[in-house]
Design a protein around this motif. Sequence first.
Motif, mmCIF file in Angstrom:
data_model
loop_
_atom_site.group_PDB
_atom_site.id
_atom_site.type_symbol
_atom_site.label_atom_id
_atom_site.label_comp_id
_atom_site.label_asym_id
_atom_site.label_seq_id
_atom_site.Cartn_x
_atom_site.Cartn_y
_atom_site.Cartn_z
ATOM 1 N N ALA A 277 0.830 -1.202 0.000
ATOM 2 C CA ALA A 277 0.000 0.000 0.000
ATOM 3 C C ALA A 277 0.868 1.257 0.000
ATOM 4 C CB ALA A 277 -0.922 -0.008 1.221
ATOM 5 N N ALA A 278 1.969 1.223 0.741
ATOM 6 C CA ALA A 278 2.868 2.378 0.807
ATOM 7 C C ALA A 278 3.542 2.626 -0.533
ATOM 8 C CB ALA A 278 3.917 2.146 1.890
ATOM 9 N N ASN A 279 4.019 1.566 -1.167
ATOM 10 C CA ASN A 279 4.696 1.737 -2.452
ATOM 11 C C ASN A 279 3.735 2.272 -3.501
ATOM 12 O OD1 ASN A 279 7.524 0.825 -3.666
ATOM 13 N ND2 ASN A 279 5.964 0.501 -5.242
ATOM 14 N N ALA A 280 2.491 1.777 -3.467
ATOM 15 C CA ALA A 280 1.482 2.275 -4.404
ATOM 16 C C ALA A 280 1.197 3.756 -4.161
ATOM 17 C CB ALA A 280 0.199 1.459 -4.268
ATOM 18 N N ALA A 281 1.143 4.160 -2.895
ATOM 19 C CA ALA A 281 0.856 5.555 -2.562
ATOM 20 C C ALA A 281 1.973 6.480 -3.029
ATOM 21 C CB ALA A 281 0.646 5.686 -1.058
ATOM 22 N N VAL A 282 3.236 6.077 -2.776
ATOM 23 C CA VAL A 282 4.369 6.904 -3.208
ATOM 24 C C VAL A 282 4.433 6.969 -4.726
ATOM 25 C CG1 VAL A 282 6.872 7.163 -3.167
ATOM 26 C CG2 VAL A 282 5.669 6.395 -1.114
ATOM 27 N N ALA A 283 4.239 5.815 -5.367
ATOM 28 C CA ALA A 283 4.289 5.775 -6.829
ATOM 29 C C ALA A 283 3.178 6.618 -7.447
ATOM 30 C CB ALA A 283 4.190 4.327 -7.310
ATOM 31 N N LEU A 284 2.012 6.628 -6.800
ATOM 32 C CA LEU A 284 0.909 7.439 -7.294
ATOM 33 C C LEU A 284 1.267 8.917 -7.254
ATOM 34 C CD1 LEU A 284 -2.038 7.558 -8.265
ATOM 35 C CD2 LEU A 284 -2.729 7.681 -5.856
ATOM 36 N N GLY A 285 1.939 9.338 -6.207
ATOM 37 C CA GLY A 285 2.352 10.732 -6.104
ATOM 38 C C GLY A 285 3.303 11.146 -7.210
ATOM 39 N N TYR A 286 4.123 10.203 -7.680
ATOM 40 C CA TYR A 286 5.071 10.500 -8.761
ATOM 41 C C TYR A 286 4.530 10.119 -10.139
ATOM 42 C CZ TYR A 286 8.771 11.444 -5.361
ATOM 43 O OH TYR A 286 9.530 11.984 -4.356
ATOM 44 N N GLY A 287 3.322 9.581 -10.200
ATOM 45 C CA GLY A 287 2.729 9.216 -11.473
ATOM 46 C C GLY A 287 3.324 7.974 -12.106
ATOM 47 N N ASP A 288 3.948 7.115 -11.305
ATOM 48 C CA ASP A 288 4.520 5.870 -11.812
ATOM 49 C C ASP A 288 3.433 4.793 -11.779
ATOM 50 O OD1 ASP A 288 5.912 3.517 -12.354
ATOM 51 O OD2 ASP A 288 7.701 4.161 -11.259
ATOM 52 N N LEU A 289 2.675 4.690 -12.860
ATOM 53 C CA LEU A 289 1.525 3.796 -12.874
ATOM 54 C C LEU A 289 1.925 2.326 -12.886
ATOM 55 C CD1 LEU A 289 -0.884 5.705 -15.289
ATOM 56 C CD2 LEU A 289 -0.679 5.833 -12.797
ATOM 57 N N ASN A 290 3.115 2.008 -13.415
ATOM 58 C CA ASN A 290 3.557 0.615 -13.409
ATOM 59 C C ASN A 290 3.731 0.102 -11.982
ATOM 60 O OD1 ASN A 290 3.600 0.268 -16.209
ATOM 61 N ND2 ASN A 290 5.690 1.083 -16.386
ATOM 62 N N GLN A 291 4.380 0.914 -11.139
ATOM 63 C CA GLN A 291 4.560 0.494 -9.756
ATOM 64 C C GLN A 291 3.244 0.545 -8.979
ATOM 65 O OE1 GLN A 291 7.869 1.410 -7.308
ATOM 66 N NE2 GLN A 291 9.200 2.019 -9.017
ATOM 67 N N VAL A 292 2.372 1.486 -9.326
ATOM 68 C CA VAL A 292 1.050 1.519 -8.694
ATOM 69 C C VAL A 292 0.312 0.222 -8.971
ATOM 70 C CG1 VAL A 292 -1.216 2.627 -8.692
ATOM 71 C CG2 VAL A 292 0.850 4.031 -8.738
ATOM 72 N N SER A 293 0.346 -0.208 -10.230
ATOM 73 C CA SER A 293 -0.344 -1.442 -10.618
ATOM 74 C C SER A 293 0.269 -2.664 -9.943
ATOM 75 C CB SER A 293 -0.288 -1.595 -12.144
ATOM 76 O OG SER A 293 -0.855 -2.823 -12.548
ATOM 77 N N GLY A 294 1.594 -2.758 -9.974
ATOM 78 C CA GLY A 294 2.255 -3.905 -9.364
ATOM 79 C C GLY A 294 2.037 -3.978 -7.866
ATOM 80 N N SER A 295 2.131 -2.841 -7.188
ATOM 81 C CA SER A 295 1.932 -2.808 -5.742
ATOM 82 C C SER A 295 0.490 -3.122 -5.368
ATOM 83 C CB SER A 295 2.315 -1.436 -5.185
ATOM 84 O OG SER A 295 3.657 -1.119 -5.471
ATOM 85 N N SER A 296 -0.448 -2.606 -6.155
ATOM 86 C CA SER A 296 -1.867 -2.892 -5.889
ATOM 87 C C SER A 296 -2.158 -4.372 -6.062
ATOM 88 C CB SER A 296 -2.754 -2.064 -6.820
ATOM 89 O OG SER A 296 -2.545 -0.676 -6.624
ATOM 90 N N GLY A 297 -1.541 -4.975 -7.081
ATOM 91 C CA GLY A 297 -1.700 -6.412 -7.269
ATOM 92 C C GLY A 297 -1.148 -7.198 -6.094
ATOM 93 N N GLN A 298 0.011 -6.776 -5.606
ATOM 94 C CA GLN A 298 0.599 -7.432 -4.441
ATOM 95 C C GLN A 298 -0.327 -7.313 -3.224
ATOM 96 O OE1 GLN A 298 2.742 -9.731 -3.115
ATOM 97 N NE2 GLN A 298 4.612 -8.631 -3.724
ATOM 98 N N LEU A 299 -0.902 -6.139 -3.039
ATOM 99 C CA LEU A 299 -1.806 -5.903 -1.916
ATOM 100 C C LEU A 299 -3.032 -6.809 -1.999
ATOM 101 C CD1 LEU A 299 -2.705 -4.270 0.568
ATOM 102 C CD2 LEU A 299 -3.638 -2.550 -1.007
ATOM 103 N N LEU A 300 -3.642 -6.876 -3.176
ATOM 104 C CA LEU A 300 -4.852 -7.678 -3.342
ATOM 105 C C LEU A 300 -4.565 -9.163 -3.180
ATOM 106 C CD1 LEU A 300 -6.537 -5.813 -6.334
ATOM 107 C CD2 LEU A 300 -7.175 -5.731 -3.917
ATOM 108 N N ILE A 301 -3.431 -9.622 -3.689
ATOM 109 C CA ILE A 301 -3.066 -11.033 -3.544
ATOM 110 C C ILE A 301 -2.908 -11.399 -2.075
ATOM 111 C CG2 ILE A 301 -1.166 -12.684 -3.901
ATOM 112 C CD1 ILE A 301 -0.772 -11.444 -6.668
#
Length: 314
Positions: free
Chosen positions: A258-282
């Motif tokens: 969740a933290a990595n997705a939040a930081v990546a979202l702030g920088y607009g890095d959608l690849n890391q947002v997607s990967g981190s969100s997938g990790q969270l949901l799994i």
Amino acid sequence: MLHLRLIVPAGLTDRVVSTLERTVGTTHLVVVPGAARDPAGDLVLCDVAREAGDGLIAELRDLGLDENGSIAADDIGLSLSRHADQAEEEAPGEGADAVLWEQLADATHEESTLSVTYLAFLTLATMIAACGVVLDNAILIVGAMAVGPEFGPLAGLCTAVVRRSARLALRSAVALLAGFAAAMLLTTGFSLLMNALGLFHKSMLEADRPNTSFIFNPDLFSLVVAVLAGVAGMLSLTSAKSGALVGVAISVTTVPAAANAAVALGYGDLNQVSGSSGQLLINLGGIVVAGTLTLLVQKALWAGGRGRPAPESR
């Protein structure tokens, strides 16, 4: 052993005492007539082997004691008594395997409530993890995992499914989803503030991070660990081995993801947002499925062996 403290309406005392006396595994029965004032009634005390506790509590509820009186149960840390030893020997099953469903429901009810304290711990854990992912610091990641309170609502969801309690399921789901949404939103703002202060930078997030890159690269092992953690977590709750929950907390990457997705979202890095969100949901899904199956197996084994099946939530 469990210690039961019962407040019993005078007209119900004989039936309650009779139930206690015929329950295998009970001892140290004490009846103090007229001792209770609010609610008025008799005070009844007894000790019962843990493996007989769930069935006895269910019988007392069937008598309406939870509505007209009171049922309180405490774990006994030390009991030096030949009668207690004999009660434990006579009670069917093993105390370590027994599930006190009412106790579990009460514990998960408290831990799965969306409160200010819960939100504070989850947000702080996510912010600590944000520092960990940016600095590629495994120590901060582990610390954030230990601080995160998210296993409470996860356990609440598992318990709600087994007990078929829609109210507990809704409360747990709200705490989980709203909690993570608020924590991630606040952590995004926190990361932007840290960037403005020159402490965070986008290049730090996109650099090679050998210690924390797994957070936004989910794989089959993510699911395997989540499943194992779900089983271990529910066993620790049902067996009162709460110390094991710390190990469960630092074995899954819910808060760091969740933290990595939040930081990546702030920088607009959608690849890391997607990967981190997938990790969270799994991780969330794996824990809920595994925890629910663990409770169902425990329920079936205990009911099919010597115990009484878990009652539906009232």
